[in-house]
Design a protein around this motif. Structure first.
Motif, PDB file in Angstrom:
ATOM      1  N   ARG A 268       0.832  -1.209   0.000  1.00 44.12           N
ATOM      2  CA  ARG A 268       0.000   0.000   0.000  1.00 44.12           C
ATOM      3  C   ARG A 268       0.866   1.258   0.000  1.00 44.12           C
ATOM      4  NH1 ARG A 268      -3.667  -0.598   4.625  1.00 44.12           N
ATOM      5  NH2 ARG A 268      -4.672  -2.126   3.281  1.00 44.12           N
ATOM      6  N   ALA A 269       1.944   1.257   0.780  1.00 46.95           N
ATOM      7  CA  ALA A 269       2.834   2.415   0.833  1.00 46.95           C
ATOM      8  C   ALA A 269       3.506   2.655  -0.519  1.00 46.95           C
ATOM      9  CB  ALA A 269       3.886   2.219   1.922  1.00 46.95           C
ATOM     10  N   LEU A 270       3.932   1.605  -1.179  1.00 49.54           N
ATOM     11  CA  LEU A 270       4.580   1.748  -2.485  1.00 49.54           C
ATOM     12  C   LEU A 270       3.593   2.240  -3.542  1.00 49.54           C
ATOM     13  CD1 LEU A 270       6.872  -1.403  -2.410  1.00 49.54           C
ATOM     14  CD2 LEU A 270       7.598   0.994  -2.343  1.00 49.54           C
ATOM     15  N   VAL A 271       2.343   1.802  -3.444  1.00 51.44           N
ATOM     16  CA  VAL A 271       1.310   2.301  -4.360  1.00 51.44           C
ATOM     17  C   VAL A 271       1.067   3.785  -4.099  1.00 51.44           C
ATOM     18  CG1 VAL A 271      -1.144   2.151  -4.988  1.00 51.44           C
ATOM     19  CG2 VAL A 271       0.187   0.051  -4.680  1.00 51.44           C
ATOM     20  N   MET A 272       0.916   4.152  -2.843  1.00 50.73           N
ATOM     21  CA  MET A 272       0.641   5.549  -2.485  1.00 50.73           C
ATOM     22  C   MET A 272       1.790   6.471  -2.892  1.00 50.73           C
ATOM     23  SD  MET A 272      -1.307   5.089   1.155  1.00 50.73           S
ATOM     24  CE  MET A 272      -1.415   6.830   1.446  1.00 50.73           C
ATOM     25  N   ASP A 273       3.025   5.974  -2.846  1.00 50.97           N
ATOM     26  CA  ASP A 273       4.191   6.764  -3.234  1.00 50.97           C
ATOM     27  C   ASP A 273       4.422   6.778  -4.744  1.00 50.97           C
ATOM     28  OD1 ASP A 273       4.662   7.407  -0.600  1.00 50.97           O
ATOM     29  OD2 ASP A 273       6.232   5.894  -0.315  1.00 50.97           O
ATOM     30  N   GLY A 274       3.599   6.045  -5.506  1.00 50.11           N
ATOM     31  CA  GLY A 274       3.701   6.038  -6.962  1.00 50.11           C
ATOM     32  C   GLY A 274       4.717   5.071  -7.536  1.00 50.11           C
ATOM     33  N   HIS A 275       5.238   4.158  -6.704  1.00 50.76           N
ATOM     34  CA  HIS A 275       6.227   3.191  -7.185  1.00 50.76           C
ATOM     35  C   HIS A 275       5.586   1.950  -7.791  1.00 50.76           C
ATOM     36  CE1 HIS A 275       9.316   5.592  -5.375  1.00 50.76           C
ATOM     37  NE2 HIS A 275       8.701   5.528  -4.205  1.00 50.76           N
ATOM     38  N   LEU A 276       4.337   1.712  -7.443  1.00 49.06           N
ATOM     39  CA  LEU A 276       3.586   0.577  -7.984  1.00 49.06           C
ATOM     40  C   LEU A 276       2.282   1.099  -8.575  1.00 49.06           C
ATOM     41  CD1 LEU A 276       4.028  -2.083  -5.146  1.00 49.06           C
ATOM     42  CD2 LEU A 276       5.208  -1.985  -7.348  1.00 49.06           C
ATOM     43  N   PRO A 277       1.716   0.377  -9.535  1.00 50.44           N
ATOM     44  CA  PRO A 277       0.469   0.845 -10.155  1.00 50.44           C
ATOM     45  C   PRO A 277      -0.691   0.876  -9.158  1.00 50.44           C
ATOM     46  CG  PRO A 277       0.960  -1.398 -10.846  1.00 50.44           C
ATOM     47  CD  PRO A 277       2.152  -0.918 -10.070  1.00 50.44           C
ATOM     48  N   LYS A 278      -1.617   1.795  -9.407  1.00 44.65           N
ATOM     49  CA  LYS A 278      -2.819   1.890  -8.592  1.00 44.65           C
ATOM     50  C   LYS A 278      -3.839   0.861  -9.055  1.00 44.65           C
ATOM     51  CE  LYS A 278      -2.294   6.806  -7.782  1.00 44.65           C
ATOM     52  NZ  LYS A 278      -2.832   8.132  -7.987  1.00 44.65           N
ATOM     53  N   ALA A 279      -4.784   0.587  -8.193  1.00 41.79           N
ATOM     54  CA  ALA A 279      -5.886  -0.305  -8.551  1.00 41.79           C
ATOM     55  C   ALA A 279      -6.759   0.373  -9.600  1.00 41.79           C
ATOM     56  CB  ALA A 279      -6.712  -0.641  -7.314  1.00 41.79           C
ATOM     57  N   ARG A 280      -7.463  -0.427 -10.349  1.00 39.07           N
ATOM     58  CA  ARG A 280      -8.411   0.083 -11.338  1.00 39.07           C
ATOM     59  C   ARG A 280      -9.818  -0.263 -10.869  1.00 39.07           C
ATOM     60  NH1 ARG A 280      -5.713  -1.744 -17.084  1.00 39.07           N
ATOM     61  NH2 ARG A 280      -3.625  -0.971 -16.614  1.00 39.07           N
ATOM     62  N   GLU A 281     -10.723   0.676 -11.037  1.00 37.71           N
ATOM     63  CA  GLU A 281     -12.107   0.408 -10.668  1.00 37.71           C
ATOM     64  C   GLU A 281     -12.735  -0.407 -11.795  1.00 37.71           C
ATOM     65  OE1 GLU A 281     -15.602   2.720  -8.381  1.00 37.71           O
ATOM     66  OE2 GLU A 281     -14.800   3.760 -10.136  1.00 37.71           O
ATOM     67  N   ILE A 282     -13.046  -1.665 -11.520  1.00 36.95           N
ATOM     68  CA  ILE A 282     -13.591  -2.549 -12.556  1.00 36.95           C
ATOM     69  C   ILE A 282     -15.114  -2.571 -12.546  1.00 36.95           C
ATOM     70  CG2 ILE A 282     -11.511  -3.962 -12.664  1.00 36.95           C
ATOM     71  CD1 ILE A 282     -13.022  -6.083 -11.003  1.00 36.95           C
ATOM     72  N   ALA A 283     -15.701  -2.063 -11.485  1.00 39.39           N
ATOM     73  CA  ALA A 283     -17.147  -1.891 -11.345  1.00 39.39           C
ATOM     74  C   ALA A 283     -17.342  -0.836 -10.264  1.00 39.39           C
ATOM     75  CB  ALA A 283     -17.815  -3.209 -10.941  1.00 39.39           C
ATOM     76  N   PRO A 284     -18.491  -0.202 -10.201  1.00 37.03           N
ATOM     77  CA  PRO A 284     -18.686   0.825  -9.175  1.00 37.03           C
ATOM     78  C   PRO A 284     -18.369   0.301  -7.774  1.00 37.03           C
ATOM     79  CG  PRO A 284     -20.498   0.872 -10.737  1.00 37.03           C
ATOM     80  CD  PRO A 284     -19.666  -0.346 -11.060  1.00 37.03           C
ATOM     81  N   GLY A 285     -17.376   0.923  -7.145  1.00 33.62           N
ATOM     82  CA  GLY A 285     -16.993   0.547  -5.791  1.00 33.62           C
ATOM     83  C   GLY A 285     -16.130  -0.696  -5.680  1.00 33.62           C
ATOM     84  N   VAL A 286     -15.724  -1.274  -6.816  1.00 41.02           N
ATOM     85  CA  VAL A 286     -14.893  -2.489  -6.810  1.00 41.02           C
ATOM     86  C   VAL A 286     -13.579  -2.190  -7.535  1.00 41.02           C
ATOM     87  CG1 VAL A 286     -14.716  -4.912  -7.498  1.00 41.02           C
ATOM     88  CG2 VAL A 286     -16.942  -3.967  -6.843  1.00 41.02           C
ATOM     89  N   SER A 287     -12.498  -2.131  -6.776  1.00 35.80           N
ATOM     90  CA  SER A 287     -11.186  -1.848  -7.353  1.00 35.80           C
ATOM     91  C   SER A 287     -10.279  -3.063  -7.222  1.00 35.80           C
ATOM     92  CB  SER A 287     -10.544  -0.651  -6.646  1.00 35.80           C
ATOM     93  OG  SER A 287     -11.299   0.512  -6.895  1.00 35.80           O
ATOM     94  N   ARG A 288      -9.541  -3.330  -8.272  1.00 31.42           N
ATOM     95  CA  ARG A 288      -8.612  -4.453  -8.290  1.00 31.42           C
ATOM     96  C   ARG A 288      -7.365  -4.046  -9.057  1.00 31.42           C
ATOM     97  NH1 ARG A 288     -11.941  -5.885  -5.194  1.00 31.42           N
ATOM     98  NH2 ARG A 288     -13.040  -7.866  -5.075  1.00 31.42           N
ATOM     99  N   TRP A 289      -6.270  -4.778  -8.789  1.00 29.96           N
ATOM    100  CA  TRP A 289      -5.026  -4.586  -9.522  1.00 29.96           C
ATOM    101  C   TRP A 289      -5.001  -5.554 -10.682  1.00 29.96           C
ATOM    102  CZ3 TRP A 289      -5.479  -3.027  -4.672  1.00 29.96           C
ATOM    103  CH2 TRP A 289      -4.837  -1.858  -4.302  1.00 29.96           C
TER     104      TRP A 289
END
Length: 69
Positions: free
Chosen positions: A26-47
């Protein structure tokens, strides 16, 4: 029976793919080192697990153009 590899992974699964804990992931995602999750449906995010695999290859990932691969 073989295991099914998800196309889209929950945060915990994405972290496991990189052999790290959720907090570190989570820290690496927040710092921009790893990709963010994508919202695949309303309220549902996955990598996207393919994006996680691309990290190993040094390939560009959509939405992460600012990273120098």
């Amino acid at each position: 029976m073989s295991r099914i590899a998800p196309f889209f992974a929950k945060e915990e699964t994405a972290a496991r793919l990189l052999d790290m804990g959720v907090t570190e992931f989570r820290a690496l995602v927040m710092d921009g080192h790893l990709p963010k999750a994508r919202e695949i449906a309303p309220g549902v995010s996955r990598w996207n697990s393919e994006d996680i695999r691309k990290l190993d290859q040094g390939s560009k990932i959509d939405g992460m153009d600012e990273v120098d691969w």
